[in-house]
Design an enzyme around this catalytic site. Sequence first.
Site, PDB file in Angstrom:
ATOM      1  CG  HIS A 125       5.757  -5.311  -4.239  1.00  0.00           C
ATOM      2  ND1 HIS A 125       5.001  -5.142  -3.791  1.00  0.00           N
ATOM      3  CD2 HIS A 125       7.435  -4.675  -3.509  1.00  0.00           C
ATOM      4  CE1 HIS A 125       4.636  -4.156  -2.847  1.00  0.00           C
ATOM      5  NE2 HIS A 125       5.725  -3.286  -2.437  1.00  0.00           N
ATOM      6  N   GLY A 133       0.708  -0.603  -0.283  1.00  0.00           N
ATOM      7  CA  GLY A 133      -0.104   0.029   0.161  1.00  0.00           C
ATOM      8  C   GLY A 133       0.841   1.673   0.493  1.00  0.00           C
ATOM      9  CB  SER A 150     -17.906  -6.207 -28.061  1.00  0.00           C
ATOM     10  OG  SER A 150     -16.732  -6.871 -27.255  1.00  0.00           O
ATOM     11  N   GLY A 151     -17.290  -8.836 -29.478  1.00  0.00           N
ATOM     12  CA  GLY A 151     -16.526  -9.933 -30.517  1.00  0.00           C
ATOM     13  C   GLY A 151     -15.156  -9.096 -30.351  1.00  0.00           C
ATOM     14  N   GLY A 152     -15.123  -8.723 -28.654  1.00  0.00           N
ATOM     15  CA  GLY A 152     -13.890  -8.673 -28.171  1.00  0.00           C
ATOM     16  C   GLY A 152     -14.403 -10.441 -27.460  1.00  0.00           C
ATOM     17  CB  VAL A 153     -11.422 -12.139 -25.211  1.00  0.00           C
ATOM     18  CG1 VAL A 153     -11.384 -12.913 -24.623  1.00  0.00           C
ATOM     19  CG2 VAL A 153     -10.004 -11.398 -26.090  1.00  0.00           C
ATOM     20  CG  ASP A 154     -13.065  -9.827 -21.601  1.00  0.00           C
ATOM     21  OD1 ASP A 154     -12.325 -10.469 -21.840  1.00  0.00           O
ATOM     22  OD2 ASP A 154     -13.083  -8.697 -21.525  1.00  0.00           O
ATOM     23  CB  SER A 155     -18.712  -9.898 -25.257  1.00  0.00           C
ATOM     24  OG  SER A 155     -18.169  -9.611 -26.169  1.00  0.00           O
ATOM     25  CB  SER A 156     -16.262 -13.493 -28.245  1.00  0.00           C
ATOM     26  OG  SER A 156     -15.941 -12.265 -29.660  1.00  0.00           O
ATOM     27  CB  CYS A 180       5.411  -3.929   0.529  1.00  0.00           C
ATOM     28  SG  CYS A 180       6.361  -2.359   0.406  1.00  0.00           S
ATOM     29  CE1 TYR A 181       0.518   0.964   5.744  1.00  0.00           C
ATOM     30  CE2 TYR A 181      -1.337  -1.243   5.567  1.00  0.00           C
ATOM     31  CZ  TYR A 181      -0.189   0.604   5.683  1.00  0.00           C
ATOM     32  OH  TYR A 181      -1.400   1.013   6.772  1.00  0.00           O
TER      33      TYR A 181
END
Length: 522
Positions: free
Chosen positions: A174, A54, A228-234, A87-88
Amino acid sequence: MHETIVILDYGSQVTQLIARRVREAGVYCEIHPCTLPTTEVAALSPKGLILSGGPMSVYDEGAPQLDPALLALETGDGGPVPVLGICYGLQALAYELGGTVERAERREFGRAHLIVDEEARLFNDIPDGSTVWMSHGDHLTRLPDGFRTIAHTENAPIAAVAADGQPVFGVQFHPEVVHTEHGRKLIENFVYEVCGCAGDWSAASFIEDKKAEIQNEVGGEHVILGLSGGVDSSVAAVLIHEAIGDQLTCIFVDTGLLRKNEREEVEQTFREHFHIDLIVVDATAEFMDALAGVEDPEQKRKIIGRTFIEVFNDATEAVTERLGAKPKFLAQGTLYPDVIESVSFKGPSATIKSHHNVGGLPEELGFDLLEPFRELFKDEVREVGRLLGVPKKIIGRHPFPGPGLAVRILGDVTAEHTALLQEADAIFIDELKAHGLYDEVWQAFVVLLPVQSVGVMGDARTYENAAVLRAVTSVDGMTADWAHLPYDFLGSVSNRIINEVRGINRVAYDISSKPPATIEWE
């Protein structure tokens, strides 16, 4: 129920990378804000807890602190829930238990070499002297009682700690970032060696679980999906279609701001290959009219989002008329990063710009949301798509902004500018594929600038548009470096664009990284 690692977010810009590493190890995990009540953490039945980094100092007023009750949580077999502070997260852990955290005289940002002082399960198969990535201005100067130092670096005397007799660890560096040489192995050691996970999370198990879940949730109702033709919706469309078949109707809105031939490719893939019910709406005129004269990028996004909702709403009414009843569910390709962003610890965060995606449809449309990928990252969706047989040209496609080419046309969006950009962009992508470079970059595209430049073609003076090629390498899009493409290749692309796209006479290459720049120009 999958084994679960719970990640508590203290505001780090790279918390999502921790989750990616855990998932890559075959273990399911969830990110929650560090303010989540301990009772709710316990209800998740975690096999382990990871406390993220953080930007604040633990001694600052209002800085997020650790609830000590988290350290008393038990697993299902009655043992203590293991904890890893990063880290934090390490500093919050030590500070709460009585250790001392102070501002370092010398801040540490960048690579360091980890010297292991004591064998520990966390460091199994991690060689001494390996590279780790530091990013901190504070450090521990005194450990709490019951803790010991197990590793250090030249500048950090306390680089890793362990509790006596308890599965509690902390690291100042990290492990989630790629710059830490064996960071992935360290996280694997934590989830397997320390937490005792079996690793039951995979794309294949997700598909079977999710199909059954969709069938149970949808029942006999109808689902519409904005494709949309993109990865997610396809991939979402194919998964849902496998689960419920003809109860799914997809709506594809052609905004006029798509990549060249994108509409035809979507129709061919989903109608002919997958035999999915698809409605295509050509709304080019509506979007161009709405964007006329608008140059501000945020205003473009708002106009496109509003117009999309109007067009999509009209299309759903047509589906309702055909079915004789309104579909109950609206499916969206929402991904886990979007979910995380909506609930994350926001104190130190800053908004760079509004999200590229068009965004969710308003609640008053009256649908129940079906979001099959709301617990997945992009690479996991791609793996699901591969297993479902989605064509490589779709699942391997570079990310594309929801507002389309409107945010790659700097200045006024017109049909003429859009046509120029479509042609130039198609040439760049074609050349990347022809030279075997497309899969080597995270994202590549062309930007049309709102300037014209003087040129000479065939002894005649030209005064035409300038374009910029943009290509970046990245693991997740959160940070990115400009792609070091061969000069000869860039020269060939520039030559083709200038010769083949009437209206562009100058091509430049963007060599900015993220940060300080963003990947998209708007």
